[in-house]
Motif scaffolding. Sequence first.
Motif, mmCIF file in Angstrom:
data_model
loop_
_atom_site.group_PDB
_atom_site.id
_atom_site.type_symbol
_atom_site.label_atom_id
_atom_site.label_comp_id
_atom_site.label_asym_id
_atom_site.label_seq_id
_atom_site.Cartn_x
_atom_site.Cartn_y
_atom_site.Cartn_z
ATOM 1 N N CYS A 276 7.318 12.711 4.548
ATOM 2 C CA CYS A 276 7.085 11.463 3.566
ATOM 3 C C CYS A 276 8.503 11.444 2.606
ATOM 4 O O CYS A 276 8.629 10.140 2.323
ATOM 5 N N CYS A 300 5.325 11.966 8.002
ATOM 6 C CA CYS A 300 5.050 10.650 7.503
ATOM 7 C C CYS A 300 4.335 9.903 8.613
ATOM 8 O O CYS A 300 4.853 9.416 9.629
ATOM 9 N N CYS A 341 3.466 8.458 -1.084
ATOM 10 C CA CYS A 341 4.609 8.064 -0.066
ATOM 11 C C CYS A 341 4.327 6.420 -0.002
ATOM 12 O O CYS A 341 3.460 6.015 0.465
ATOM 13 N N CYS A 344 3.532 5.497 3.812
ATOM 14 C CA CYS A 344 2.113 5.554 3.805
ATOM 15 C C CYS A 344 1.151 4.616 3.188
ATOM 16 O O CYS A 344 0.402 4.299 3.823
#
Length: 540
Positions: A276, A300, A341, A344
């Motif tokens: 990430c 990630c 993140c 994400c």
Amino acid sequence: MSGSSVPGRDGDSEEFGSIKGSGAHAGGRRCDLIPIPVLWEPEEGAFELGPRVEIFAPEQLAREAQVLARWLERAQEGRRCVVVLEENATRKCAAHIVLSLSQEMRCAEEYRLDIGRTGIRIEAADEAGVVRGAASLAQLAFSRGNSIAAMRIHDWPRFSWRGFMLDCARNFFRVEFIEKLIDLAALHKLSVFHWHLTDDQAWRLEIPSHPELTERGAFRQDLRYEVEMKKGGFYSRNDVERIVAHAAARHILVVPEIESPGHSTALLASHPEFSCRGGVNPSLQFKPQDHYGIFEDIVCAGNDATLSFFDEVVGELCAMFPGGYVHMGGDEAPKARWIDCPRCQRRMIELDLRDARGDCAPEKLQAWYMGRLSAMLRSRGRRMVGWDEVIEGGISGDTIVMSWRGIGLGIEAAKLGYDVVMCPQTRACYLDHKHLDTPEEPGHLGFCTVRDSYSFDPVPEKLPDDLARHILGGQANLWSELLYFGRHAEYMLFPRLCALSEVFWSPRELRDFEDFSARLDSHKRRLDALDTLYYKGMLS
Ligand code: ACM
Ligand code: ZN
């Protein structure tokens, strides 16, 4: 793998007179096999296995005949077994072993073994059944010497998935050792070898288009020596071919496991861009001297490049492993990192992956991510297996769920329509746990006695049939954070794996721990003859 339990087939009630379901005893004799067969009947006399044995089989059973030949040779030093391939081998009789297939048997892996004074016949529903029958004959040859008492056996498995998992990521086990374990598993009529190939501590599978994975991820410095020593290794394409062929001859399915999105630090060692943070994070960087899971990271799920990478890896993996199932992990993922993140976050917003309160839901992102992996497998004709976390947030219905945090999640998964393999860590299937709760015993996290393993049942009593049908079977798991040698792995596996083999194969009504313990006494002679270390202390 199909269906689950198959006990109580029609038409068996007349067979073998009154002894159906009588288990280990009949006519004053004990049926000395592990797992105990469904039906058996002792007969008068014995078959003398000489120094030269001929095994007659049709061409189609050449491979299975060779497996039996090698087992019988190992059971008696100096014995020579010759395989004779003949289409009408069933006509042979005197003083020989004859293998054949029968149209009359209806259950996968079903077999009949007839040991008479003048010959031995194994007749089976399919090639796998021939090897299961051969395993029974080989067990008798290992413990009984040259004179094998006459008997008739008719046998078939309760569950199709009778698995054992070896963690080759935390500790690297040699190919020869894995072959030895597969052979032992076949002698116990197990059907699945789950090969755990990657984790935080190592990436063990050579992926030809990505040599960096094993260059960076397969070796660590071993701190137990004063001079610098690297420890580890990986499995090449040739190694995989060898293991797959060895298992296939014994009708054991190899299910490889590549872990993600968690337990993936060894992957991130060579590909920090898939984490990430998108680069090397000094506090999480894979350090060659790290020994035990004190570091963890996650790939990630917001980065498309991560998924393209997995598509390539899955493609190469499927080319190496012909079996229909691939395990993609899914357990213990530190999903909190996904919340911090930006990529994400963006993915969760774009796909509207939210919880009831409207917040971004990392469980749903994991389900989406695992769904993408499962689609990669499906497009290559494979079915995904995942640890029980994969049902949190939803996952495609063809996923096979491995219930490891107890059996409750497996039952929940069955209610949702998933097929399930039961392998609870709680005093049943985690064979890295100590044999006894004493400081002297080596082991990890908990303890599990032989009796505990033997008392486990993958299908709880009173589970309705429509749910029981989803339970494909069970599996023993051997994690290797604290294992450094094959001998130690054997010690942890045996005899608990013998107990579980009976749980997975034999009808529940034949379960009897006292009788199993008595059979285990002679079974230990087989383990000795097979040069296998086992726990010799109290069984419960
Ligand atoms: C597991 O034991 N983490 C599957
Ligand atoms: Zn991310």
